[in-house]
Enzyme design. Structure first.
Site, PDB file in Angstrom:
ATOM      1  CG  HIS A 161      -1.633  -1.246   1.517  1.00 21.90           C
ATOM      2  ND1 HIS A 161      -2.891  -1.552   1.051  1.00 21.90           N
ATOM      3  CD2 HIS A 161      -1.217  -2.338   2.217  1.00 21.90           C
ATOM      4  CE1 HIS A 161      -3.230  -2.766   1.472  1.00 21.90           C
ATOM      5  NE2 HIS A 161      -2.228  -3.271   2.171  1.00 21.90           N
ATOM      6  CB  SER A 282      13.170  23.375 -13.944  1.00 23.58           C
ATOM      7  OG  SER A 282      12.403  24.565 -13.964  1.00 23.58           O
ATOM      8  CE  LYS A 288      11.315  20.604 -10.712  1.00 26.54           C
ATOM      9  NZ  LYS A 288      10.106  20.038 -10.197  1.00 26.54           N
ATOM     10  CD  GLU A 295       8.406  13.312 -15.044  1.00 26.46           C
ATOM     11  OE1 GLU A 295       7.425  14.012 -14.803  1.00 26.46           O
ATOM     12  OE2 GLU A 295       9.546  13.787 -15.210  1.00 26.46           O
TER      13      GLU A 295
END
Ligand code: ARG
Length: 463
Positions: A161, A282, A288, A295
């Site tokens: 979970h 970024s 970043k 992704e």
């Protein structure tokens, strides 16, 4: 509108050429040119067989085979002019062969049809892709094995979970993916073994009256045997669907792993750092470092699932044998294959380059009362308590630790004994995460010795 002449390959009964829209919807040359090498290999095998069975003369077959090589080199060099009027790769190649060698080119199509031709070409193409995926999967598995080996005994939290469950080893987690990709590998190999029957010679649908030798063409093209039913041979696209379904499951595995890498590389987890080579920055936030490759793998998977659904849908209502619907099989498979190969390569690169953050993994491994099960198991083993009672006692201790805002090993012996008198000093031996993972020596368990045994087994399999 000026009246176009009818198609030179099949236009005998036609007085007029096709409407421009008809040509646009009918032509597949825009995409099936990707099967040029397979088409030419199929035709060269067919020509050799036509000569071996004396259906055409040796000199005609030789001219065809040589001419086809010239066509191939023109296509490979990029100076072949593909024609939409000639619809597809089969007729483009044959028409060019006619220009090159003249009359014998017209004998190449004896005893075959574009229906068995396209089935053969596409099978050869899918077979090549299965082999490429096989290689890419092995490379990814080897990268995972290297990660597993270097951290076979590093501890980290195992989750259910996505809540801390029990400590596991980094090696064990990496090897879970080796198992998953190992099943993908075996699906790819199953599909390859099952699909390796040659449709060529099924002709349009009924076979042919020419004395062709289907064993010979099958052998020449690396197939195990000719397909046994000509109706099935020209209307079967199971091989493409098996490729897409194996690809879909593999893609799902890639997506799960990509998701873990996204989570693990976040500032909140810091389990891994991805290399600069597989991250992006970024344009506004200088701090970043984004896991874009992971992704994009996660997202690209949708196209592969989509291709599987699309081809299933194309095929589901088709009566035997060939229908033009089946021309819609290729683009889906091409796109899925391209994206699967890219996703596999990107995942391999990320896994190879990433570094696991051992201190973060270890700190997280002990948080969240991850050794509560070890405590309960100890009560069963040492104090001979029924597991249900041990579970309850441990739960009480967890609540006590939570209240005191400490971890389980930080409770004093007196505090523990206030919950149950059977608890002794020995309990602290099982509350450490290293003891916890070392104790899970059941087959397939997380103990480093078990993990190392699985690494050794897979190394042998992949050697
Ligand atoms: N371009 C066609 C395809 O991809 C080749 C087979 C055409 N057969 C036919 N009977 N028109 O399916």
């Amino acid at each position: 509108m000026s009246k176009k002449t009818s198609n030179q390959m099949w236009g005998g009964r036609f007085a007029a050429g096709p409407d421009a829209i008809m040509e646009a919807i009918n032509a597949s040359i825009g995409f099936d040119q990707r099967m040029a090498a397979q088409d030419i290999a199929g035709s060269r095998a067919h020509a050799a067989m036509l000569a071996a069975t004396s259906i055409v003369s040796d000199s005609d077959a030789e001219a065809m085979r040589e001419g086809l090589l010239t066509v191939l080199s023109e296509i490979e060099a990029g100076n072949f002019e593909f024609s939409t009027a000639l619809e597809d790769i089969h007729m483009n190649v044959e028409a060019r062969l006619k220009e090159l060698i003249g009359e014998p080119a017209g004998r190449l199509h004896t005893g075959r049809s574009r229906n068995d031709q396209v089935a053969t070409d596409f099978k050869l193409w899918v077979r090549d892709q299965l082999d490429a995926v096989d290689g890419a999967l092995q490379a990814l598995m080897k990268a995972l094995l290297t990660q597993a080996e270097s951290g076979a005994d590093w501890v980290m939290p195992g989750f259910t979970h996505l809540q801390t469950a029990q400590p596991v080893t980094w090696g064990h987690h990496m090897m879970a993916y080796v198992e998953m990709f190992g099943r993908d590998l075996s699906r790819v190999r199953d599909a390859r073994a099952r699909m390796n029957e040659c449709p060529l010679g099924a002709a349009a649908l009924a076979g042919t009256s020419f004395p062709i030798d289907r064993e010979m063409t099958a052998r020449e093209l690396g197939f195990d045997r000719p397909s046994a039913n000509s109706l099935d041979a020209v209307s079967d696209r199971d091989f493409a669907l098996e490729f897409l379904s194996a690809a879909s499951i593999c893609a799902m595995h890639l997506s799960r792993m990509a998701e873990e890498l996204v989570i693990w590389s976040s500032a909140q987890f810091r389990f891994v750092s991805l290399s600069d080579r597989f991250s992006t920055g970024s344009s506004i936030m200088p701090q970043k470092k984004n896991p874009d490759a992971a992704e994009l793998i996660r997202a690209k998977i949708g196209r592969i699932f989509g291709a599987n659904v699309a081809l299933m849908t194309v095929m589901k209502g088709l009566p035997l044998a060939y229908s033009k619907d089946m021309q819609e099989d290729k683009e889906q498979v091409f796109d899925a294959a391209d994206n699967l190969m890219l996703a596999l390569a990107a995942m391999e690169g990320m896994v190879r380059d990433m570094s696991a953050n051992r201190p973060s993994l270890e700190a997280a491994a002990g948080s969240g009362f991850s050794t509560a099960t070890d405590l309960a198991d100890w009560l069963v083993r040492v104090a001979d308590m029924p597991f249900r009672e041990a579970h309850h006692v441990t739960g009480t201790l967890v609540a006590m630790a939570e209240e005191a805002v400490v971890d389980l090993p930080d409770l004093s012996l007196e505090q523990m004994q206030s919950v149950h008198s059977a608890i002794t000093d020995d309990i602290f031996g099982v509350l450490g995460v290293h003891n916890s993972v070392a104790s899970r020596t059941s087959y397939g368990g997380t103990a480093p010795e078990q993990v190392r045994a699985q690494i050794a087994r897979w190394k042998e399999v992949l050697a």
